[in-house]
Design an enzyme around this catalytic site. Structure first.
Site, PDB file in Angstrom:
ATOM      1  N   CYS A 196       2.702   2.811   9.799  1.00  0.00           N
ATOM      2  CA  CYS A 196       2.930   4.129   9.213  1.00  0.00           C
ATOM      3  C   CYS A 196       3.355   5.000  10.280  1.00  0.00           C
ATOM      4  O   CYS A 196       3.206   5.224  11.262  1.00  0.00           O
ATOM      5  CB  CYS A 196       1.559   4.661   8.663  1.00  0.00           C
ATOM      6  SG  CYS A 196       1.549   6.260   8.045  1.00  0.00           S
ATOM      7  N   LYS A 211       0.201  -5.347   9.398  1.00  0.00           N
ATOM      8  CA  LYS A 211       1.417  -4.648   8.621  1.00  0.00           C
ATOM      9  C   LYS A 211       1.789  -4.034   9.730  1.00  0.00           C
ATOM     10  O   LYS A 211       1.487  -2.845  10.277  1.00  0.00           O
ATOM     11  CB  LYS A 211       1.302  -3.804   7.319  1.00  0.00           C
ATOM     12  CG  LYS A 211       2.351  -3.537   6.492  1.00  0.00           C
ATOM     13  CD  LYS A 211       2.085  -2.901   5.446  1.00  0.00           C
ATOM     14  CE  LYS A 211       3.414  -2.475   4.622  1.00  0.00           C
ATOM     15  NZ  LYS A 211       3.471  -1.060   4.849  1.00  0.00           N
ATOM     16  N   PRO A 236       0.881  -0.959  -0.098  1.00  0.00           N
ATOM     17  CA  PRO A 236       0.009  -0.050  -0.043  1.00  0.00           C
ATOM     18  C   PRO A 236       1.011   1.179  -0.151  1.00  0.00           C
ATOM     19  O   PRO A 236       1.942   1.416   0.777  1.00  0.00           O
ATOM     20  CB  PRO A 236      -0.931  -0.174   1.380  1.00  0.00           C
ATOM     21  CG  PRO A 236       0.017  -1.179   2.139  1.00  0.00           C
ATOM     22  CD  PRO A 236       0.579  -1.840   1.420  1.00  0.00           C
TER      23      PRO A 236
HETATM   24  C1  LIG Z   1       4.314   7.284  -0.307  1.00  0.00           C
HETATM   25  C2  LIG Z   1       4.341   6.187   0.514  1.00  0.00           C
HETATM   26  C3  LIG Z   1       3.115   5.807   1.031  1.00  0.00           C
HETATM   27  C4  LIG Z   1       2.914   4.868   1.897  1.00  0.00           C
HETATM   28  N1  LIG Z   1       1.539   4.701   2.139  1.00  0.00           N
HETATM   29  C5  LIG Z   1       1.415   3.482   2.899  1.00  0.00           C
HETATM   30  C6  LIG Z   1       0.164   2.904   3.347  1.00  0.00           C
HETATM   31  O1  LIG Z   1      -0.891   3.473   3.081  1.00  0.00           O
HETATM   32  N2  LIG Z   1      -0.081   1.830   4.208  1.00  0.00           N
HETATM   33  C7  LIG Z   1       1.199   1.086   4.463  1.00  0.00           C
HETATM   34  O2  LIG Z   1       1.106   0.181   5.074  1.00  0.00           O
HETATM   35  N3  LIG Z   1       2.357   1.675   4.368  1.00  0.00           N
HETATM   36  C8  LIG Z   1       2.486   2.566   3.324  1.00  0.00           C
HETATM   37  N4  LIG Z   1       3.612   2.987   2.941  1.00  0.00           N
HETATM   38  C9  LIG Z   1       5.005   2.031   3.366  1.00  0.00           C
HETATM   39  C10 LIG Z   1       5.024   1.207   2.193  1.00  0.00           C
HETATM   40  O3  LIG Z   1       3.755   0.128   2.134  1.00  0.00           O
HETATM   41  C11 LIG Z   1       6.163   0.075   2.506  1.00  0.00           C
HETATM   42  O4  LIG Z   1       6.075  -0.758   3.902  1.00  0.00           O
HETATM   43  C12 LIG Z   1       7.484   0.893   2.623  1.00  0.00           C
HETATM   44  O5  LIG Z   1       7.633   1.724   1.578  1.00  0.00           O
HETATM   45  C13 LIG Z   1       8.667  -0.018   2.564  1.00  0.00           C
HETATM   46  O6  LIG Z   1       8.778  -0.829   1.370  1.00  0.00           O
HETATM   47  P1  LIG Z   1       9.401  -0.676  -0.068  1.00  0.00           P
HETATM   48  O7  LIG Z   1      10.863  -0.509   0.422  1.00  0.00           O
HETATM   49  O8  LIG Z   1       9.066  -1.731  -0.946  1.00  0.00           O
HETATM   50  O9  LIG Z   1       8.820   0.741  -0.713  1.00  0.00           O
HETATM   51  C14 LIG Z   1       3.882   3.910   2.297  1.00  0.00           C
HETATM   52  C15 LIG Z   1       5.172   4.317   1.756  1.00  0.00           C
HETATM   53  C16 LIG Z   1       5.511   5.246   0.996  1.00  0.00           C
HETATM   54  C17 LIG Z   1       6.811   5.735   0.396  1.00  0.00           C
END
Ligand SMILES: Cc1cc2nc3c(=O)[nH]c(=O)nc-3n(C[C@H](O)[C@H](O)[C@H](O)COP(=O)(O)O)c2cc1C
Length: 315
Positions: A97, A136, A12
């Site tokens: 978050c 999460k 997400p």
């Molecule tokens: C712009 C942005 C928005 C995000 N929104 C959410 C969200 O709505 N819910 C959530 O559980 N994590 C959110 N995250 C965290 C991501 O789901 C993920 O856990 C985090 O980016 C690490 O994974 P990655 O390195 O693959 O990006 C967000 C991250 C970013 C950068």
């Protein structure tokens, strides 16, 4: 497990993983997707804009609707409402978050400060709906003061069907590297499936995470931006098959399709605003793209972004 072993999920991302992007990722090989976080308080106060965030197309299944909040009853009601209104395949609780406006209300990763409340929330949500409830989490509030094992175990005891771990602390926000060894530690400590998340950018990263942590599935967020083909790349690696990167023609077609579908769903104003950054991600790393990216940021309509893209690719 309600998800296939070695599944690859789209993470997400608030403001990014809308229905159009989720459909693209499903089509290119994501095994499941999750909505961006939806406020349980917003639903409690009957916000239609909040409720809209739960809407998805059947082609996106399997899909989870993710909620954030801090009140067990409101979160349970939100889960029930989602089940009745849109019937997702699973419901996810956001306990990761780190952003100020979320943790200020004791939501997101602030839940990692209150084990009793967290357990109550997971139990209330799990009992509210017949579909799996997942959580999460991050690894903790302060770096190295890890609570991930404890919270994953509490989640399991209270009915969670799986746990996703983004192994950073709240205070790290999105800086530094995620601590993948925490995923391995949590995997050993619970019997429910563990979904590993954090810093996967390509198939090599995903294969490394599977090998180093023994996680059951991986979830990718930022690494998909401009490169939703990463799902197909990882699938190929898992099947031991070679991967052919998208041709320029495929890249151009996807960008144009993305802009048009986004405009159709959200209207011109949002398309013009939000497609700029999105298209810039797609162009990242392509030769001679920087002037084109700059030009896109000055566009006054999504149609002119399309024109710039056609000119850039030259066919
Ligand atoms: C712009 C942005 C928005 C995000 N929104 C959410 C969200 O709505 N819910 C959530 O559980 N994590 C959110 N995250 C965290 C991501 O789901 C993920 O856990 C985090 O980016 C690490 O994974 P990655 O390195 O693959 O990006 C967000 C991250 C970013 C950068």
């Amino acid at each position: 497990m309600f998800l296939k072993k070695n599944s690859i999920l789209l993470a997400p991302l608030a403001g990014i993983t809308d229905p159009v992007y989720r459909r693209i990722c499903r089509r290119l090989g994501a095994d499941a997707v999750v909505t961006e976080m939806v406020s349980a308080d917003g639903l409690h106060y009957k916000s239609e804009n909040t409720a809209k965030l739960m809407v998805f197309d059947e082609s996106e299944r399997p899909i989870g609707v993710q909620f954030f909040g801090s009140d067990p009853e409101r979160l349970a009601n939100a889960a029930r409402f989602a089940h009745e209104r849109v019937n997702p395949d699973f419901i996810d609780l956001n306990a990761g978050c780190p952003v100020a406006k979320v943790v200020r209300n004791n939501s997101g990763s602030a839940l990692l400060k209150d084990a009793a409340l967290f357990g109550k929330i997971v139990k209330a949500m799990s009992q509210a709906v017949p579909v799996p409830v997942t959580v999460k989490i991050r690894s903790g509030w302060n770096t190295h003061d890890w609570v991930d094992i404890k919270f994953a175990q509490i989640a399991e005891e209270n009915g969670a069907a799986a746990v996703t771990l983004h192994p950073r602390s709240q205070t790290m926000m999105f800086t530094g590297r995620s601590f993948w060894e925490r995923i391995a530690a949590v995997k050993q400590a619970v019997s429910i499936p563990v979904i590993g998340n954090g810093d996967i950018n390509n198939a090599a990263d995903a294969m490394k995470m599977f090998a180093e942590t023994n996680c059951d599935a991986v979830m990718i967020g930022r690494g998909t931006l401009g490169n939703p083909w990463v799902f197909a790349e990882i699938k190929s690696a898992l099947n031991g098959e070679p991967f052919t990167p998208p041709s320029l023609q495929e890249r151009k077609t996807l960008i144009i399709d993305h802009i048009r579908a986004f405009r159709e769903l959200h209207g011109e104003q949002r398309a013009c605003g939000e497609m700029k950054k999105c298209v810039a991600w797609y162009l990242k790393g392509l030769p001679n793209a920087s002037a084109t990216r700059a030009e896109i940021f000055t566009s006054s309509s999504s149609v002119s972004i399309e024109e710039i893209i056609c000119r850039f690719f030259g066919f």
